[in-house]
Design a protein around this motif. Structure first.
Motif, PDB file in Angstrom:
ATOM      1  N   LEU A  75       0.715  -0.851  -0.162  1.00 27.86           N
ATOM      2  CA  LEU A  75      -0.403  -0.188  -0.315  1.00 27.86           C
ATOM      3  C   LEU A  75       1.378   0.661   0.056  1.00 27.86           C
ATOM      4  N   GLU A  76       0.833   2.083  -0.971  1.00 33.61           N
ATOM      5  CA  GLU A  76       1.349   3.388  -0.641  1.00 33.61           C
ATOM      6  C   GLU A  76       0.537   4.402  -0.815  1.00 33.61           C
ATOM      7  N   PHE A  77       0.294   4.929   1.098  1.00 30.48           N
ATOM      8  CA  PHE A  77      -0.402   6.140   0.758  1.00 30.48           C
ATOM      9  C   PHE A  77      -0.134   7.819   0.695  1.00 30.48           C
ATOM     10  N   GLN A  78      -0.586   8.295   0.720  1.00 29.61           N
ATOM     11  CA  GLN A  78       0.424   9.129   0.494  1.00 29.61           C
ATOM     12  C   GLN A  78       1.562  10.517   0.754  1.00 29.61           C
ATOM     13  N   ASP A  79       2.199  10.539   0.879  1.00 30.94           N
ATOM     14  CA  ASP A  79       3.190  10.921   1.767  1.00 30.94           C
ATOM     15  C   ASP A  79       3.555  10.284   2.539  1.00 30.94           C
ATOM     16  N   GLN A  80       3.802   9.123   2.528  1.00 29.98           N
ATOM     17  CA  GLN A  80       4.131   7.858   3.299  1.00 29.98           C
ATOM     18  C   GLN A  80       5.010   7.378   3.168  1.00 29.98           C
ATOM     19  N   PRO A  81       5.881   6.188   3.804  1.00 25.91           N
ATOM     20  CA  PRO A  81       6.634   4.912   3.320  1.00 25.91           C
ATOM     21  C   PRO A  81       5.121   3.960   3.273  1.00 25.91           C
ATOM     22  N   ALA A  82       5.974   2.935   2.532  1.00 28.12           N
ATOM     23  CA  ALA A  82       5.036   1.635   1.874  1.00 28.12           C
ATOM     24  C   ALA A  82       4.500   1.300   3.118  1.00 28.12           C
ATOM     25  N   ARG A  83       3.488   0.287   3.250  1.00 28.69           N
ATOM     26  CA  ARG A  83       3.253  -0.653   3.803  1.00 28.69           C
ATOM     27  C   ARG A  83       2.126  -1.342   3.185  1.00 28.69           C
ATOM     28  N   TRP A  84       1.758  -2.375   4.885  1.00 34.13           N
ATOM     29  CA  TRP A  84       1.490  -3.673   3.404  1.00 34.13           C
ATOM     30  C   TRP A  84       0.700  -4.499   4.481  1.00 34.13           C
ATOM     31  N   GLU A  85       0.440  -5.040   3.189  1.00 34.18           N
ATOM     32  CA  GLU A  85      -1.069  -6.503   4.522  1.00 34.18           C
ATOM     33  C   GLU A  85      -0.973  -7.825   4.179  1.00 34.18           C
ATOM     34  N   ALA A  86      -1.699  -8.689   4.118  1.00 35.67           N
ATOM     35  CA  ALA A  86      -1.741  -9.880   4.072  1.00 35.67           C
ATOM     36  C   ALA A  86      -2.700  -9.570   2.903  1.00 35.67           C
ATOM     37  N   ALA A  87      -2.123 -10.322   1.541  1.00 36.41           N
ATOM     38  CA  ALA A  87      -3.472 -10.477   0.519  1.00 36.41           C
ATOM     39  C   ALA A  87      -4.337 -12.037   0.632  1.00 36.41           C
ATOM     40  N   ASP A  88      -5.565 -10.319   1.318  1.00 37.02           N
ATOM     41  CA  ASP A  88      -6.655 -11.348   2.067  1.00 37.02           C
ATOM     42  C   ASP A  88      -7.512 -11.737   1.004  1.00 37.02           C
ATOM     43  N   GLN A  89      -8.186 -13.145   0.779  1.00 37.87           N
ATOM     44  CA  GLN A  89      -9.670 -13.928   0.265  1.00 37.87           C
ATOM     45  C   GLN A  89      -9.758 -12.420  -0.846  1.00 37.87           C
ATOM     46  N   HIS A  90     -10.744 -11.252  -0.201  1.00 40.86           N
ATOM     47  CA  HIS A  90     -10.961 -10.611  -1.092  1.00 40.86           C
ATOM     48  C   HIS A  90     -10.704  -9.575  -0.897  1.00 40.86           C
ATOM     49  N   HIS A  91     -10.798  -8.491  -2.374  1.00 38.81           N
ATOM     50  CA  HIS A  91      -9.617  -7.331  -2.617  1.00 38.81           C
ATOM     51  C   HIS A  91     -10.940  -6.859  -1.942  1.00 38.81           C
ATOM     52  N   HIS A  92     -10.085  -5.406  -1.820  1.00 42.54           N
ATOM     53  CA  HIS A  92     -10.471  -4.251  -0.942  1.00 42.54           C
ATOM     54  C   HIS A  92     -10.184  -2.632  -1.319  1.00 42.54           C
ATOM     55  N   ASP A  93     -10.618  -2.158  -1.481  1.00 42.06           N
ATOM     56  CA  ASP A  93      -9.739  -0.573  -0.932  1.00 42.06           C
ATOM     57  C   ASP A  93      -9.679   0.371  -0.136  1.00 42.06           C
ATOM     58  N   HIS A  94      -9.331   0.903   0.492  1.00 40.96           N
ATOM     59  CA  HIS A  94      -9.041   2.042   1.455  1.00 40.96           C
ATOM     60  C   HIS A  94      -9.305   3.128   1.920  1.00 40.96           C
ATOM     61  N   MET A  95      -9.966   4.056   3.261  1.00 40.64           N
ATOM     62  CA  MET A  95     -10.125   5.055   3.267  1.00 40.64           C
ATOM     63  C   MET A  95      -9.151   5.020   4.449  1.00 40.64           C
ATOM     64  N   ILE A  96      -9.087   6.669   4.377  1.00 44.29           N
ATOM     65  CA  ILE A  96      -8.083   7.029   5.232  1.00 44.29           C
ATOM     66  C   ILE A  96      -8.837   8.424   6.115  1.00 44.29           C
ATOM     67  N   ASP A  97      -8.646   8.608   7.122  1.00 42.64           N
ATOM     68  CA  ASP A  97      -8.554   9.728   7.852  1.00 42.64           C
ATOM     69  C   ASP A  97      -7.744  10.621   8.168  1.00 42.64           C
ATOM     70  N   VAL A  98      -7.880  11.587   7.204  1.00 46.89           N
ATOM     71  CA  VAL A  98      -6.689  11.995   7.693  1.00 46.89           C
ATOM     72  C   VAL A  98      -6.353  13.097   8.690  1.00 46.89           C
ATOM     73  N   GLU A  99      -7.084  12.787   9.620  1.00 50.90           N
ATOM     74  CA  GLU A  99      -7.272  13.590  10.975  1.00 50.90           C
ATOM     75  C   GLU A  99      -7.206  12.481  11.713  1.00 50.90           C
ATOM     76  N   THR A 100      -6.354  11.169  11.992  1.00 51.14           N
ATOM     77  CA  THR A 100      -6.860  11.000  12.956  1.00 51.14           C
ATOM     78  C   THR A 100      -5.511   9.070  12.203  1.00 51.14           C
ATOM     79  N   GLY A 101      -6.122   9.317  10.794  1.00 56.73           N
ATOM     80  CA  GLY A 101      -4.245   8.459  10.021  1.00 56.73           C
ATOM     81  C   GLY A 101      -6.065   6.966   9.688  1.00 56.73           C
ATOM     82  N   ALA A 102      -6.710   7.027  11.112  1.00 55.88           N
ATOM     83  CA  ALA A 102      -7.039   5.120  10.860  1.00 55.88           C
ATOM     84  C   ALA A 102      -7.471   5.032   9.291  1.00 55.88           C
TER      85      ALA A 102
END
Lengths: 139, 139
Positions: A75-102
């Motif tokens: 995962l390459e979120f905006q202006d951050q070092p790359a992050r990683w996640e297990a390639a799970d069964q189901h594909h999904h996208d991401h929502m990033i809370d710009v205030e908390t980083g969640a």
DNA sequence: TTGCGTGCAAATTTTTTGCAAGCAC
DNA sequence: GTGCTTGCAAAAAATTTGCACGCAA
């Protein structure tokens, strides 16, 4: 025959001709157990804490290897070092809370379909895509 | 009163209290004239070619400044240095041909609406988003 | 004139790599 | 035993920053 997910993956790797070293097994378990989306430095720290000595260089090399095997995703979120996640069964996208980083995961078949349609209209087929919503709690 | 786009932008910058230096004016013109999506090194090279001496450090600082003013946008494609484009009238997303590297712009009101819907369902509002389709010519 | 902006070089940050030694199969 | 993997340290790649000087307003 109940195997842990990590053990299943180890077998799959071996079958693909990838050696399952102590370091790779450790990282595989750590990533499988992660609920969040750690970056290389964080994975290195977690391996350290778990008592598994894995150099940072090997963390990077292992991530590349596991990604090539389709076991994890980058995962390459905006202006951050790359992050990683297990390639799970189901594909999904991401929502990033710009205030908390969640980071919240979500899926939408409708969006996926629209993407394919748009690509097709222009004579392309989708290899993969990236969709990130940078959001804020609604007031 | 016909002004070039770049001149309009210069005035807007001045009004916002941002000094229009020779370097900023040069980069503004270069970006406005770019049909593609150059990265910092490329912009530095183009400025050089245009006879405008602008140091690479200043290119980076200027890009940050212009982005803060909403005049340009930063693109971060997969495993590539950041690229930039003029913040044009209409928002659009990008399709990247993984074989040729070609970048095609596109828009979809339907996708935009769906994104907003999804965020709303989860109690969020979208600040901005990023959608990239990595594609290949359909056979 | 004032202080924001620039150039230069050095520093940071993230990631990659060469090489000798180690270990999975 | 063989050669893919690893650790370490050095290198690379992209971007940022400290400081003294320059220039826009």
């Amino acid at each position: 025959m109940s195997e842990t997910r990590a053990t299943q993956l180890e077998n799959a790797l071996r079958e693909a001709g990838v050696r399952v070293t102590r370091q790779r097994a450790a990282l595989l378990r750590i990533i499988a157990a992660s609920e969040d989306h750690p970056d290389a430095a964080e994975l290195h720290a977690r391996a350290e804490r778990a008592g598994a000595g894995v150099s940072l260089a090997t963390v990077y090399r292992t991530l590349t290897t596991l990604q090539a095997q389709g076991v994890i995703e980058k995962l390459e979120f905006q202006d951050q070092p790359a992050r990683w996640e297990a390639a799970d069964q189901h594909h999904h996208d991401h929502m990033i809370d710009v205030e908390t980083g969640a980071v919240v995961e979500f899926t939408s078949d409708r969006i996926e379909r629209l993407q394919a349609e748009i690509a097709a209209e222009m004579g392309y087929e989708i290899v993969h895509h990236r969709l990130e919503l940078y959001v804020r709690r609604a007031r």
